[in-house]
Scaffold this active site. Structure first.
Site, PDB file in Angstrom:
ATOM      1  N   CYS A  69      20.607  -4.420 -16.472  1.00 48.03           N
ATOM      2  CA  CYS A  69      19.375  -5.042 -15.734  1.00 48.03           C
ATOM      3  C   CYS A  69      19.719  -5.557 -14.329  1.00 48.03           C
ATOM      4  O   CYS A  69      20.355  -4.866 -13.538  1.00 48.03           O
ATOM      5  CB  CYS A  69      18.393  -5.986 -16.392  1.00 48.03           C
ATOM      6  SG  CYS A  69      16.877  -6.237 -15.823  1.00 48.03           S
ATOM      7  N   HIS A 102      17.416  -2.853 -21.647  1.00 49.38           N
ATOM      8  CA  HIS A 102      18.052  -3.862 -22.283  1.00 49.38           C
ATOM      9  C   HIS A 102      18.409  -3.472 -23.518  1.00 49.38           C
ATOM     10  O   HIS A 102      17.528  -3.705 -24.793  1.00 49.38           O
ATOM     11  CB  HIS A 102      16.998  -5.009 -22.227  1.00 49.38           C
ATOM     12  CG  HIS A 102      17.021  -5.773 -20.953  1.00 49.38           C
ATOM     13  ND1 HIS A 102      17.787  -6.905 -20.543  1.00 49.38           N
ATOM     14  CD2 HIS A 102      15.983  -5.472 -20.004  1.00 49.38           C
ATOM     15  CE1 HIS A 102      17.253  -7.248 -19.636  1.00 49.38           C
ATOM     16  NE2 HIS A 102      16.263  -6.674 -19.125  1.00 49.38           N
ATOM     17  N   GLU A 127      20.414  -5.039 -25.651  1.00 49.38           N
ATOM     18  CA  GLU A 127      20.510  -6.341 -26.406  1.00 49.38           C
ATOM     19  C   GLU A 127      19.268  -6.732 -26.879  1.00 49.38           C
ATOM     20  O   GLU A 127      19.461  -7.766 -27.922  1.00 49.38           O
ATOM     21  CB  GLU A 127      21.272  -7.466 -25.614  1.00 49.38           C
ATOM     22  CG  GLU A 127      20.469  -8.249 -24.537  1.00 49.38           C
ATOM     23  CD  GLU A 127      20.040  -7.383 -23.263  1.00 49.38           C
ATOM     24  OE1 GLU A 127      20.369  -6.275 -23.029  1.00 49.38           O
ATOM     25  OE2 GLU A 127      19.164  -7.944 -22.823  1.00 49.38           O
TER      26      GLU A 127
END
Ligand SMILES: *[C@@H]1O[C@H](CO)[C@@H](O)[C@H](O)[C@H]1NC(C)=O
Ligand SMILES: *[C@@H]1O[C@H](CO)[C@@H](O)[C@H](O)[C@H]1NC(C)=O
Ligand SMILES: *[C@@H]1O[C@H](CO)[C@@H](O)[C@H](O)[C@H]1NC(C)=O
Length: 320
Positions: free
Chosen positions: A136, A246, A248
């Site tokens: 990001c 993203h 994660e």
């Protein structure tokens, strides 16, 4: 000489003359470092963060993401000297630039990112493999570092899950080649990548910028309905990887809002992303000068703060 060592010698010779770090490391990959340590760059606290202690933070989800792939983590604090960063660079095996919300041209985050990026270019050029992963804001930061200017544009992608439009180059890319075929299919069919960004690198600006075009191979794109932007890219000649989405968040963040996906495929995507990046870090032989130095640097010396189920980051580490 055995056929295998002849082949290795040929590749090593080739690597010194014309190729670059990717092929050099392939030749040396017999000796993988199975105790890799990744530096995660801290950034200036979000304004009004009631949990903040000190002036910078790292969201714990990035730490867990790397740990899930088999690495340990060292926090890289902002506002440190270039000497300190250089010493740390030669102690760690990779760098993760996380998401967040700081100025990617003037912040202390961007200053430290620039120092590590330049060190990584130099090291890789010398055959010293050092991977970088940007997520990001980390993706955006890498684009600014490579282009030496900000070419980002506003998109309507603040809170949305999207499916990846893979480019023809994705199949043979280092990153996606390591993913199971069925997972790549799901990534192209279902909205499982989490997007939480206002800024994007459009295909238009990428294509018009020679520095970016020469440096990065586009692996996937997305659109907000108006602008086509790059969602995944990897550098041609460097082990640098950037995702605008993203990986994660799916296993490690729990705020309940549009764009968050916790499906089996989304969690597998997170794992394969982490596993791939850590496999790259295992090609780095950097290490701390002593076990005591390593001990002191590891993130285990810090405690994450629980910020609640409605927080954008469920746990943060805070630093001075
Ligand atoms: C950054 O470091 C400088 C000097 O090293 C110091 O004056 C400044 O207060 C630091 N900034 C923060 C936010 O701590
Ligand atoms: C291209 O980059 C400029 C900044 O240099 C930005 O203002 C503009 O919105 C970008 N255009 C697109 C289509 O990405
Ligand atoms: C996937 O996301 C796009 C863009 O937001 C949307 O138009 C589409 O309906 C979504 N598909 C599914 C199956 O949810």
């Amino acid at each position: 000489m055995s056929r295998r060592s002849e082949a290795v010698l040929a590749v090593l010779t080739a690597c010194f003359f014309w190729s670059g770090p990717i092929l050099c490391a392939a030749a040396r990959s017999q000796q993988l470092n199975d105790r890799p340590i990744i530096g995660v760059l801290a950034q200036e606290n979000l304004p009004g963060d009631q949990f903040a202690a000190g002036f910078s933070y790292i969201a714990a989800s990035y730490v867990k993401f790397l740990e899930s792939g088999g690495a340990r983590v060292v926090p890289i604090r902002i506002n440190r000297t270039e000497e300190e960063y250089t010493k740390l660079f030669y102690s760690i095996n990779g760098l993760l630039l996380p998401g967040g919300d700081v100025d990617i041209q003037t912040s202390q985050f961007s200053r430290a990112a620039r120092i590590f990026y330049n060190l990584a270019l130099k090291a890789n050029d010398a055959g010293d493999y050092f991977p970088i992963w940007g997520t990001c804001q980390g993706f955006q930061q890498l684009s600014v570092l490579t282009a030496r200017k900000n070419l980002l544009t506003l998109t309507k992608t603040k809170s949305v899950a999207l499916r990846l439009t893979l480019t023809p180059a994705a199949q043979s890319s280092r990153l996606f080649r390591s993913f199971p075929k069925d997972l790549l299919q799901t990534l192209t069919d279902e909205n499982i990548t989490s997007n939480f960004h206002r800024w994007s690198l459009s295909m238009q600006n990428y294509s018009r910028n020679a520095k970016l075009k020469r440096f990065y191979k586009v692996l996937s794109t997305n659109s907000d309905g108006e602008k086509e932007f790059i969602s995944t890219m990897e550098a041609y000649r460097y082990p640098f990887y950037a995702v605008q989405w993203h990986p994660e968040k799916s296993p490690f963040e729990w705020i309940d809002k549009p764009g968050m996906v916790h499906s089996i495929s989304a969690v597998r995507t997170s794992f394969y992303s982490a596993s791939f990046f850590i496999s790259e870090a295992m090609k780095s032989q950097h290490r701390f000068s002593s076990p005591a130095e390593e001990d002191k640097a590891l993130i285990y010396n810090h405690q994450p703060v629980y910020r609640g189920m409605t927080a954008v980051f469920v746990q943060n580490y805070y630093f001075d």
